[in-house]
Write a protein that holds these residues in place. Structure first.
Motif, PDB file in Angstrom:
ATOM      1  N   VAL A   1       0.855  -1.187   0.000  1.00 11.78           N
ATOM      2  CA  VAL A   1       0.000   0.000   0.000  1.00 11.78           C
ATOM      3  C   VAL A   1       0.891   1.237   0.000  1.00 11.78           C
ATOM      4  O   VAL A   1       2.045   1.192   0.446  1.00 11.78           O
ATOM      5  CB  VAL A   1      -0.966   0.050   1.213  1.00 11.78           C
ATOM      6  CG1 VAL A   1      -1.908  -1.132   1.210  1.00 11.78           C
ATOM      7  CG2 VAL A   1      -0.205   0.142   2.522  1.00 11.78           C
TER       8      VAL A   1
ATOM      9  N   GLU B   1      -1.893   8.053   6.043  1.00  6.41           N
ATOM     10  CA  GLU B   1      -3.168   7.566   5.520  1.00  6.41           C
ATOM     11  C   GLU B   1      -2.940   6.923   4.156  1.00  6.41           C
ATOM     12  O   GLU B   1      -2.104   7.365   3.366  1.00  6.41           O
ATOM     13  CB  GLU B   1      -4.190   8.698   5.428  1.00  6.41           C
ATOM     14  CG  GLU B   1      -3.777   9.876   4.578  1.00  6.41           C
ATOM     15  CD  GLU B   1      -4.793  11.008   4.663  1.00  6.41           C
ATOM     16  OE1 GLU B   1      -5.986  10.706   4.839  1.00  6.41           O
ATOM     17  OE2 GLU B   1      -4.383  12.177   4.553  1.00  6.41           O
ATOM     18  N   ILE B   2      -3.684   5.872   3.899  1.00  4.56           N
ATOM     19  CA  ILE B   2      -3.530   5.120   2.656  1.00  4.56           C
ATOM     20  C   ILE B   2      -4.092   5.942   1.492  1.00  4.56           C
ATOM     21  O   ILE B   2      -5.224   6.426   1.538  1.00  4.56           O
ATOM     22  CB  ILE B   2      -4.243   3.768   2.760  1.00  4.56           C
ATOM     23  CG1 ILE B   2      -3.580   2.892   3.831  1.00  4.56           C
ATOM     24  CG2 ILE B   2      -4.228   3.050   1.403  1.00  4.56           C
ATOM     25  CD1 ILE B   2      -4.284   1.575   4.074  1.00  4.56           C
TER      26      ILE B   2
ATOM     27  N   VAL C   1      -3.955   1.382  -2.935  1.00 11.98           N
ATOM     28  CA  VAL C   1      -3.856  -0.011  -2.497  1.00 11.98           C
ATOM     29  C   VAL C   1      -3.431  -0.867  -3.679  1.00 11.98           C
ATOM     30  O   VAL C   1      -4.041  -0.832  -4.753  1.00 11.98           O
ATOM     31  CB  VAL C   1      -5.204  -0.515  -1.941  1.00 11.98           C
ATOM     32  CG1 VAL C   1      -5.117  -1.986  -1.555  1.00 11.98           C
ATOM     33  CG2 VAL C   1      -5.635   0.323  -0.749  1.00 11.98           C
TER      34      VAL C   1
ATOM     35  N   TRP D   1      -7.865  -3.291   3.548  1.00 19.84           N
ATOM     36  CA  TRP D   1      -7.440  -1.896   3.664  1.00 19.84           C
ATOM     37  C   TRP D   1      -8.017  -1.087   2.514  1.00 19.84           C
ATOM     38  O   TRP D   1      -8.125  -1.587   1.387  1.00 19.84           O
ATOM     39  CB  TRP D   1      -5.913  -1.784   3.660  1.00 19.84           C
ATOM     40  CG  TRP D   1      -5.273  -2.477   4.828  1.00 19.84           C
ATOM     41  CD1 TRP D   1      -4.608  -3.667   4.820  1.00 19.84           C
ATOM     42  CD2 TRP D   1      -5.277  -2.023   6.176  1.00 19.84           C
ATOM     43  NE1 TRP D   1      -4.182  -3.977   6.082  1.00 19.84           N
ATOM     44  CE2 TRP D   1      -4.565  -2.985   6.944  1.00 19.84           C
ATOM     45  CE3 TRP D   1      -5.778  -0.903   6.835  1.00 19.84           C
ATOM     46  CZ2 TRP D   1      -4.379  -2.858   8.312  1.00 19.84           C
ATOM     47  CZ3 TRP D   1      -5.587  -0.765   8.196  1.00 19.84           C
ATOM     48  CH2 TRP D   1      -4.895  -1.734   8.925  1.00 19.84           C
ATOM     49  N   ASP D   2      -8.373   0.180   2.809  1.00 15.36           N
ATOM     50  CA  ASP D   2      -8.992   1.044   1.815  1.00 15.36           C
ATOM     51  C   ASP D   2      -8.309   2.404   1.791  1.00 15.36           C
ATOM     52  O   ASP D   2      -7.691   2.823   2.784  1.00 15.36           O
ATOM     53  CB  ASP D   2     -10.486   1.245   2.116  1.00 15.36           C
ATOM     54  CG  ASP D   2     -11.277  -0.056   2.029  1.00 15.36           C
ATOM     55  OD1 ASP D   2     -11.201  -0.699   0.961  1.00 15.36           O
ATOM     56  OD2 ASP D   2     -11.929  -0.413   3.026  1.00 15.36           O
TER      57      ASP D   2
ATOM     58  N   ASP E   1      -7.813   5.090   4.909  1.00 18.20           N
ATOM     59  CA  ASP E   1      -7.569   4.499   6.230  1.00 18.20           C
ATOM     60  C   ASP E   1      -6.348   5.143   6.878  1.00 18.20           C
ATOM     61  O   ASP E   1      -5.320   5.357   6.236  1.00 18.20           O
ATOM     62  CB  ASP E   1      -7.329   2.991   6.105  1.00 18.20           C
ATOM     63  CG  ASP E   1      -8.587   2.201   5.824  1.00 18.20           C
ATOM     64  OD1 ASP E   1      -9.688   2.773   5.950  1.00 18.20           O
ATOM     65  OD2 ASP E   1      -8.470   1.007   5.471  1.00 18.20           O
TER      66      ASP E   1
ATOM     67  N   VAL F   1      -3.307   4.818   9.401  1.00 16.48           N
ATOM     68  CA  VAL F   1      -2.559   3.638   9.829  1.00 16.48           C
ATOM     69  C   VAL F   1      -1.203   4.011  10.434  1.00 16.48           C
ATOM     70  O   VAL F   1      -0.639   5.066  10.161  1.00 16.48           O
ATOM     71  CB  VAL F   1      -2.331   2.661   8.644  1.00 16.48           C
ATOM     72  CG1 VAL F   1      -3.640   2.066   8.173  1.00 16.48           C
ATOM     73  CG2 VAL F   1      -1.610   3.358   7.495  1.00 16.48           C
TER      74      VAL F   1
ATOM     75  N   LEU G   1       2.776  -6.156   5.611  1.00 15.27           N
ATOM     76  CA  LEU G   1       1.392  -6.623   5.638  1.00 15.27           C
ATOM     77  C   LEU G   1       1.311  -8.115   5.942  1.00 15.27           C
ATOM     78  O   LEU G   1       0.363  -8.579   6.587  1.00 15.27           O
ATOM     79  CB  LEU G   1       0.696  -6.312   4.319  1.00 15.27           C
ATOM     80  CG  LEU G   1       0.106  -4.897   4.189  1.00 15.27           C
ATOM     81  CD1 LEU G   1       1.202  -3.849   4.081  1.00 15.27           C
ATOM     82  CD2 LEU G   1      -0.848  -4.789   3.005  1.00 15.27           C
TER      83      LEU G   1
ATOM     84  N   ALA H   1      -4.528  -0.039  12.180  1.00 19.54           N
ATOM     85  CA  ALA H   1      -5.465   1.079  12.118  1.00 19.54           C
ATOM     86  C   ALA H   1      -5.288   1.969  13.332  1.00 19.54           C
ATOM     87  O   ALA H   1      -5.184   1.487  14.467  1.00 19.54           O
ATOM     88  CB  ALA H   1      -6.897   0.557  12.046  1.00 19.54           C
TER      89      ALA H   1
END
Length: 346
Positions: free
Chosen positions: A27, A64-65, A68, A75-76, A79, A81, A128, A135
């Motif tokens: 990500v 923040e993501i 992806v 995960w979106d 998100d 993290v 991952l 989160a």
């Protein structure tokens, strides 16, 4: 994008780089906070045997993501993290036995992979794969979440040393790690927590924040005598050496109560790693000496929970927040001991 990149000892540059994209299992984060530590200063000055330059530095990462990669689930985009720093392989004998902190195949953000002193960072598939992306709970800012990484290391150390209800705990070293040790020991039920430090200025800065039961300037007073007075000659149940000092590790043996535990939390310089151990003190007082090396993904998750619940406050330990363009200034502030925690906010 801008990055802080290590090229050689003494040669760290703020420079432009192409924004990366995530591959399969990865990500991409927009970095919102990446806190600094003494290790960053050491890398900038002396390098590290695990770093093949050029390498983007920074390992206390929250963001923040924004994208992806393929084969990623759960995960979106958007998100919030926090990322582990030390990445165990998850497959070796030690990892399978639950001892991820001593994985012989461990890799690290900012060492083997580009780190968080950048506007964006790719979280590799290896992170991952071991549940190393967490989160951020509601109510925690990105800067506070970035401090979960050092708190996770502190948590590992105190678990190994068995800090618990009713203990008298001495923390030697009043840097950010020492401050986190004071607060975590309290949350684990310690009866009293003492803080010792050679520098009077650094001790005052830390003590004003974490309020130990006693603050002892070991540069001005005999620490063994002071602890003896505070404990009626008994000594401390747990002594945590949160400083890179062989002398402090040797002294910790004389500070320990019978049945006491000593945590050698701070590593020593590679060219001077040995100390003299009075084995009779260990033998007759039934002392336990433990090491502490980093943290596991589970420690990071628990550290975030402790911060979110208010059990361990960290926001006030962040004394400086600087933009990425001032990262080299941040290293100087840390090196001079002018801050507790310095966070870079790209």
């Amino acid at each position: 994008m801008k990055v802080v990149r290590f090229h050689a000892p003494g040669d760290v540059r703020i420079e432009d780089a192409a924004q990366p994209g995530p591959g399969p299992g990865e990500v991409l984060l927009r970095v919102r906070a990446c806190s600094t530590c003494g290790t960053d200063v050491k890398i900038s000055r002396f390098g590290h045997h695990h770093i093949v330059p050029p390498r983007v530095m920074g390992h206390e990462i929250a963001g923040e993501i924004t994208e992806v990669g393929g084969e990623v689930s759960g995960w979106d985009v958007g998100d919030r993290v926090q990322v582990i720093a030390a990445v165990p392989c998850g497959q070796c004998d030690e990892c399978r036995r639950g001892r991820m902190t001593v994985c012989p195949n461990q890799t690290s953000m900012g060492y083997h992979y580009d780190g968080g002193f950048a506007s964006h960072v790719v979280v590799p598939a290896q992170v991952l794969a071991v549940d190393g992306l967490h989160a951020i709970p509601d109510g925690i800012g990105f800067a506070e979440a970035s401090v979960a990484e050092p708190l996770a290391c502190v948590l590992n150390g105190q678990e190994l040393a068995g800090v618990g209800e009713g203990d008298d705990v001495l923390v030697i070293g009043a840097g950010p790690i020492g401050c986190l040790h004071v607060r975590l020991a309290r949350s684990r039920g310690a009866a009293r927590v003492f803080l010792a430090e050679l520098s009077a200025r650094r001790l005052e800065m830390a003590a004003n924040l974490v309020k130990p039961d006693a603050a002892i300037c070991s540069g001005d007073a005999d620490l063994v005598d002071e602890i003896s007075k505070l404990t009626n000659g008994r000594g401390t149940d747990v002594t945590i050496v949160a400083a890179a000092s062989g002398a402090a590790q040797e002294q910790a043996l004389r500070l320990a109560a019978r049945g006491g535990r000593i945590s050698m939390f701070g590593g020593l310089p590679k060219d001077d790693p040995t100390i003299t151990c009075d084995s009779n003190l260990v033998h007759y007082r039934e002392l336990t000496i433990v090491g502490a090396n980093g943290s596991s993904p589970a420690h990071n998750a628990e550290a975030l929970r402790l911060i979110a619940s208010g059990a361990v406050e960290v926001a006030d330990l962040i004394t400086h927040r600087l933009p990425l363009e001032r990262a080299l200034d941040a290293f100087g502030i840390v090196a001079r001991g002018e801050a507790i925690k310095v966070t870079i906010e790209p």
